[in-house]
Motif scaffolding. Structure first.
Motif, mmCIF file in Angstrom:
data_model
loop_
_atom_site.group_PDB
_atom_site.id
_atom_site.type_symbol
_atom_site.label_atom_id
_atom_site.label_comp_id
_atom_site.label_asym_id
_atom_site.label_seq_id
_atom_site.Cartn_x
_atom_site.Cartn_y
_atom_site.Cartn_z
ATOM 1 N N VAL A 230 0.838 -1.199 0.000
ATOM 2 C CA VAL A 230 0.000 0.000 0.000
ATOM 3 C C VAL A 230 0.875 1.252 0.000
ATOM 4 O O VAL A 230 0.605 2.214 -0.730
ATOM 5 C CB VAL A 230 -0.948 0.003 1.212
ATOM 6 C CG1 VAL A 230 -1.774 1.297 1.240
ATOM 7 C CG2 VAL A 230 -1.882 -1.200 1.160
ATOM 8 N N SER A 231 1.925 1.234 0.789
ATOM 9 C CA SER A 231 2.798 2.406 0.841
ATOM 10 C C SER A 231 3.475 2.639 -0.507
ATOM 11 O O SER A 231 3.639 3.782 -0.957
ATOM 12 C CB SER A 231 3.838 2.248 1.944
ATOM 13 O OG SER A 231 4.633 1.093 1.722
ATOM 14 N N ALA A 234 0.932 4.094 -2.873
ATOM 15 C CA ALA A 234 0.652 5.487 -2.512
ATOM 16 C C ALA A 234 1.740 6.416 -3.025
ATOM 17 O O ALA A 234 1.461 7.515 -3.537
ATOM 18 C CB ALA A 234 0.518 5.606 -0.997
ATOM 19 N N THR A 241 0.092 7.292 2.603
ATOM 20 C CA THR A 241 -0.556 5.976 2.649
ATOM 21 C C THR A 241 -1.999 6.092 3.126
ATOM 22 O O THR A 241 -2.908 5.458 2.570
ATOM 23 C CB THR A 241 0.224 5.038 3.591
ATOM 24 O OG1 THR A 241 1.564 4.888 3.110
ATOM 25 C CG2 THR A 241 -0.437 3.672 3.675
ATOM 26 N N ARG A 242 -2.229 6.917 4.121
ATOM 27 C CA ARG A 242 -3.574 7.056 4.666
ATOM 28 C C ARG A 242 -4.523 7.689 3.647
ATOM 29 O O ARG A 242 -5.647 7.206 3.443
ATOM 30 C CB ARG A 242 -3.523 7.897 5.940
ATOM 31 C CG ARG A 242 -4.870 8.049 6.626
ATOM 32 C CD ARG A 242 -4.716 8.797 7.930
ATOM 33 N NE ARG A 242 -5.988 8.954 8.621
ATOM 34 C CZ ARG A 242 -6.143 9.579 9.779
ATOM 35 N NH1 ARG A 242 -5.075 10.088 10.396
ATOM 36 N NH2 ARG A 242 -7.337 9.673 10.339
ATOM 37 N N SER A 245 -5.233 5.204 0.758
ATOM 38 C CA SER A 245 -6.161 4.142 1.143
ATOM 39 C C SER A 245 -7.582 4.660 1.196
ATOM 40 O O SER A 245 -8.527 3.986 0.738
ATOM 41 C CB SER A 245 -5.759 3.546 2.494
ATOM 42 O OG SER A 245 -4.489 2.936 2.428
ATOM 43 N N ARG A 246 -7.754 5.855 1.757
ATOM 44 C CA ARG A 246 -9.090 6.437 1.861
ATOM 45 C C ARG A 246 -9.668 6.727 0.475
ATOM 46 O O ARG A 246 -10.826 6.435 0.193
ATOM 47 C CB ARG A 246 -9.041 7.709 2.705
ATOM 48 C CG ARG A 246 -10.416 8.305 2.992
ATOM 49 C CD ARG A 246 -10.349 9.347 4.091
ATOM 50 N NE ARG A 246 -9.355 10.380 3.818
ATOM 51 C CZ ARG A 246 -8.257 10.587 4.552
ATOM 52 N NH1 ARG A 246 -8.021 9.816 5.608
ATOM 53 N NH2 ARG A 246 -7.414 11.552 4.253
ATOM 54 N N SER A 255 -10.448 -2.159 -0.235
ATOM 55 C CA SER A 255 -9.084 -1.706 0.030
ATOM 56 C C SER A 255 -8.164 -2.068 -1.134
ATOM 57 O O SER A 255 -8.489 -2.939 -1.955
ATOM 58 C CB SER A 255 -8.565 -2.364 1.310
ATOM 59 O OG SER A 255 -8.292 -3.738 1.088
ATOM 60 N N PRO A 256 -6.995 -1.435 -1.218
ATOM 61 C CA PRO A 256 -6.060 -1.755 -2.301
ATOM 62 C C PRO A 256 -5.681 -3.232 -2.352
ATOM 63 O O PRO A 256 -5.631 -3.834 -3.426
ATOM 64 C CB PRO A 256 -4.846 -0.872 -1.989
ATOM 65 C CG PRO A 256 -5.405 0.285 -1.232
ATOM 66 C CD PRO A 256 -6.516 -0.286 -0.405
#
Length: 320
Positions: A230-231, A234, A241-242, A245-246, A255-256
Motif C-alpha cells: 500500500v505504501s 501510494a 498511505t492514509r 487508502s481512503r 481496500s487496495p
C-alpha cells in the motif's frame, strides 16, 4: 450440445429475470465470433400480451410446442401462485423426460417444483422464498445460501444477478470458457461468480472515475505477478498511505490489497481454464508467491479449490 433455448412465459413474469436469459441466450453475437442460439420465447397463447408488474407487456411469438425439441428450457421468475397452467407443467415434464436442460431464475423454481421436477434434487431460489420452496416441495433439498446450484440437467439460481451467474455457468459447462467469457465481456459483467458463493456476499463496484487511480489500476492489472504494498502504491501517485487508502476505498469500494487479490484471482481463473500450468506456476504468475497462499485466497474468494475449479471449467470445444 446447447443450440436451442425456449423461454416459457406466463402472466406476472419478472421483467429483469426474463431479460437475463434474453441477454445471455437471445442476442446474436456473431459479430464476436459466436454462433447464435435458436432462441424461442413461448407461451400457452402465442400472440396474446402477457403482463408483468412493471405495467409493460410482452407478446410471445411461439406456442409451447417450441419447447418440444429445445436443448434448454429457461424458466424466468414469475409471481408465486398456488397453481400453474397444467399445459406448461406437462411441457416441462416432457422436456425433463427427454433429457433437456432446465434452468430457473429466482422464483422460476416454483414452476419446476409444481411440475414435480425438484423432488430429490439439490436446488436454490431467492433467499426470501427459500423457506416457502422447502415447505411446498419437501422432497427437494433447498440450499438458501448459494447463488446457484448445478444438479445435472437442472440448474436453479437465486434472484436477479445470480441468474446471470447461473446462465454463464451453463454456457461455460456446455460450450466452454471462451464462449462464456465472450458473452460476459460483451455484457460487461465478471465471467462468473461460483455457485457456492453466498447470496449475501458483497461485491463492491470496482469501476474507478479518478483518472490518476484508473491509470494505476490499469498498470497493476498488467503486473499482477509483482509484489505490491500500500505504501509503495501510494508513493506512485504522490499521496500519503492514509490518504491513498481512503481515496482508493471511496473509488472502488474495497481496500487496495482486496482489489489486488480479486484481480489476481480473476487472472488465476482464466489460467486454470485455458492453460495446463501447474498450481505452483499459476500462484507465481498471479503474484501469490506460494501454492498454499494461492489455494487459501482462491477458496476464500471463489468458494472451491483451484483443482476442483479446473476440473469443472477446463476449456471444451466450441460448436461448429
Amino acid at each position: 450440445m446447447l443450440h436451442s433455448v425456449a423461454v416459457p412465459l406466463i402472466d406476472d413474469f419478472a421483467m429483469f429475470e426474463f431479460g437475463v436469459v434474453c441477454e445471455v441466450f437471445g442476442l446474436d453475437r456473431s459479430y464476436a465470433g459466436l454462433a447464435p442460439f435458436d432462441f424461442r420465447v413461448c407461451a400457452i397463447e402465442p400472440g396474446t400480451p402477457l403482463a408483468n408488474p412493471t405495467g409493460a407487456s410482452i407478446i410471445a411469438p411461439f406456442g409451447l410446442e417450441a419447447m418440444e425439441d429445445a436443448d434448454l428450457i429457461a424458466v424466468p421468475a414469475a409471481r408465486i401462485r398456488d397453481e400453474y397452467p397444467e399445459e406448461l407443467l406437462e411441457a416441462l415434464r416432457r422436456a425433463d423426460a427427454r433429457g433437456a436442460l432446465l434452468l430457473s431464475v429466482c422464483s422460476g423454481a416454483f414452476v419446476l417444483g409444481a411440475a414435480g421436477l425438484l423432488d430429490g434434487r439439490d436446488v436454490t431460489t431467492h433467499w426470501r422464498y427459500a423457506d416457502a420452496l422447502a415447505r411446498r416441495f419437501p422432497q427437494a433439498r433447498v440450499n438458501p445460501d448459494v447463488l446457484f446450484v448445478d444438479d445435472g440437467n437442472l440448474i436453479t439460481s437465486a434472484g436477479t444477478s445470480a441468474g446471470i451467474d447461473a446462465s454463464l455457468h451453463l454456457v461455460r459447462r456446455e460450450l466452454g470458457s471462451d464462449f462464456a467469457n465472450t458473452i460476459a465481456r460483451n455484457m460487461v459483467v465478471p465471467p462468473q461468480r461460483d455457485g457456492g458463493q453466498r447470496q449475501y456476499i458483497e461485491r463492491p463496484v470496482s469501476d474507478c472515475t479518478d483518472d490518476m487511480l484508473s491509470e494505476l489500476l490499469d498498470d497493476l492489472s498488467e503486473h499482477l505477478d509483482e509484489a505490491h504494498t500500500v505504501s509503495g502504491l501510494a508513493s506512485r501517485v504522490h499521496m500519503s498511505t492514509r490518504s491513498f487508502s481512503r481515496r482508493f476505498v471511496a473509488e472502488t469500494g474495497i481496500s487496495p490489497m482486496q482489489w489486488l487479490t480479486r484481480q489476481r484471482i480473476l487472472h488465476a481463473r482464466l489460467l486454470l481454464e485455458t492453460t495446463d500450468l501447474t498450481i505452483d506456476e499459476i500462484a507465481v504468475r498471479c503474484g501469490f508467491g506460494s501454492a498454499t497462499l494461492f489455494r487459501h485466497h482462491f477458496d476464500q474468494e471463489v468458494g472451491v479449490a483451484p483443482t476442483r475449479y479446473r476440473r469443472s471449467f477446463t476449456r471444451s470445444p466450441q460448436p461448429a
